[in-house]
Design an enzyme around this catalytic site. Structure first.
Site, PDB file in Angstrom:
ATOM      1  CG  HIS A 153      42.946  28.981  43.913  1.00  0.00           C
ATOM      2  ND1 HIS A 153      43.551  29.728  44.806  1.00  0.00           N
ATOM      3  CD2 HIS A 153      42.175  29.655  44.246  1.00  0.00           C
ATOM      4  CE1 HIS A 153      43.490  30.535  45.786  1.00  0.00           C
ATOM      5  NE2 HIS A 153      42.179  30.539  45.315  1.00  0.00           N
ATOM      6  CD  GLU A 257      44.331  32.315  43.090  1.00  0.00           C
ATOM      7  OE1 GLU A 257      44.183  31.624  41.852  1.00  0.00           O
ATOM      8  OE2 GLU A 257      43.983  32.957  43.909  1.00  0.00           O
TER       9      GLU A 257
HETATM   10  C1  BG6 Z   1      40.812  33.504  44.739  1.00  0.00           C
HETATM   11  C2  BG6 Z   1      40.095  34.676  44.095  1.00  0.00           C
HETATM   12  O1  BG6 Z   1      41.388  33.510  43.659  1.00  0.00           O
HETATM   13  O2  BG6 Z   1      39.957  32.718  45.127  1.00  0.00           O
HETATM   14  C3  BG6 Z   1      38.783  35.221  45.372  1.00  0.00           C
HETATM   15  O3  BG6 Z   1      40.218  35.720  43.615  1.00  0.00           O
HETATM   16  C4  BG6 Z   1      38.416  34.649  46.652  1.00  0.00           C
HETATM   17  O4  BG6 Z   1      37.989  35.891  45.060  1.00  0.00           O
HETATM   18  C5  BG6 Z   1      39.699  33.124  46.764  1.00  0.00           C
HETATM   19  O5  BG6 Z   1      38.493  34.498  47.797  1.00  0.00           O
HETATM   20  C6  BG6 Z   1      38.985  31.716  47.956  1.00  0.00           C
HETATM   21  O6  BG6 Z   1      38.466  31.129  47.412  1.00  0.00           O
HETATM   22  P1  BG6 Z   1      37.514  29.911  48.137  1.00  0.00           P
HETATM   23  O7  BG6 Z   1      36.230  29.175  46.719  1.00  0.00           O
HETATM   24  O8  BG6 Z   1      38.892  28.942  47.945  1.00  0.00           O
HETATM   25  O9  BG6 Z   1      36.962  30.983  48.987  1.00  0.00           O
END
Ligand code: BG6
Length: 285
Positions: A153, A257
């Site tokens: 990510h 990602e």
């Molecule tokens: C992204 C998602 O990969 O991660 C989003 O597509 C999400 O929907 C974002 O808001 C962050 O997620 P988190 O759980 O780290 O706040």
């Protein structure tokens, strides 16, 4: 060495690059090739606490992406990013790059969260050289196949998300999370950012390029054994709603990602291994 919150981390400094890698989540939180400003975005508001994800860098997402289907109480993006990983090995390559391999295995907590399957091992091999290479290996050590999603990510640092373009996904289908998960198709154009953007592109093995005129560089993201690419910027309202993210930080980041999610979820057979690989490098513009 320890970083903020007393979390143990590797601090790698070589003539090629600098990087920080936490055992917490096997999280790469900094990568800067020699002479280049940081390639990864890190929020100044990030938590560095056991049980909480780090905001920025490269969270490892496994075994589900986003909310778990049918279980609203399960942690978003799975548990790999909030577990403490074990150090497996560290070595130097002939070209001077350093490879750190971290390992995660099931325990009582992961069993409680995921149930079966419970005989697997994850390895995250991170190579810090002029480029940053990450290889996430999932091994099924059990006797039954299992399904999972996974992603690296990656948060990239940009001069201003409103002025960058992401190339590589033209004519690719995606689910638009910012628009009720509608299935859409990217046009013949690069992605530009004018509002909250939260898209899961599927069935794409393409490399992506973040073109950043402000920082006079292109970030090139190549991948292997990955059929999904997620592109995310929270924009104004969502930035305000996130406790571990500054209200004004959204223009300085974009996530591109590398993973296998949604239609591209993986099925790993007994004894099988799957390795998703991504390489990130900068080019002058
Ligand atoms: C992204 C998602 O990969 O991660 C989003 O597509 C999400 O929907 C974002 O808001 C962050 O997620 P988190 O759980 O780290 O706040």
């Amino acid at each position: 060495m320890t970083g903020p919150g007393g979390l143990p981390r590797y601090e790698i400094t070589t003539p090629l690059a600098e990087a920080h890698i936490y055992l917490h989540g096997a999280h790469v939180a900094q990568f800067a090739p020699a002479g280049e400003s940081p390639v990864l975005f890190m929020s100044a508001q990030s938590w560095f606490r056991p049980g909480k994800p780090i905001r920025g860098g490269v969270p490892v997402i496994f075994p589900w992406f986003g909310p778990r289907q049918g279980d609203a109480s399960a942690p978003a993006h799975g548990f790999a990013r909030t577990r403490s990983w074990a150090a497996e090995s560290i070595s130097q390559q002939p070209d001077g790059a350093v490879t750190v391999t971290l390992r995660l295995e099931p325990d009582e907590e992961t069993r409680a969260l995921w149930g079966e399957p419970n005989d697997w091992v994850l390895r995250h091999r991170i190579t810090v050289g002029a480029a940053l290479t990450m290889e996430l290996e999932i091994e099924n050590r059990g006797g039954m196949p299992f399904r999972c999603e996974e992603a690296l990510h990656t948060y990239f640092a940009v001069s201003d998300v409103q002025n960058v373009a992401v190339h590589g996904l033209k004519n690719t289908e995606y689910y638009d999370k910012a628009d009720g998960m509608q299935r859409k198709r990217q046009g013949n154009d690069a992605i530009r950012f004018t509002a909250e953007t939260d898209r899961t592109y599927v069935n794409t093995a393409a490399a992506c390029v973040i073109d950043d005129p402000g920082l006079r560089r292109r970030i090139v993201i190549e991948k292997a054994a990955s059929d999904s690419t997620i592109v995310w910027n929270p924009w104004i309202a969502k930035a305000k709603a996130m406790q571990d993210f500054g209200d004004d930080e959204w223009p300085r980041m974009v996530c591109v990602e590398t993973g296998n999610v949604a239609d591209n979820a993986l099925e790993i057979g007994p004894g099988a291994r799957h390795v998703t690989k991504t390489t990130v490098r900068c080019e002058a513009r």
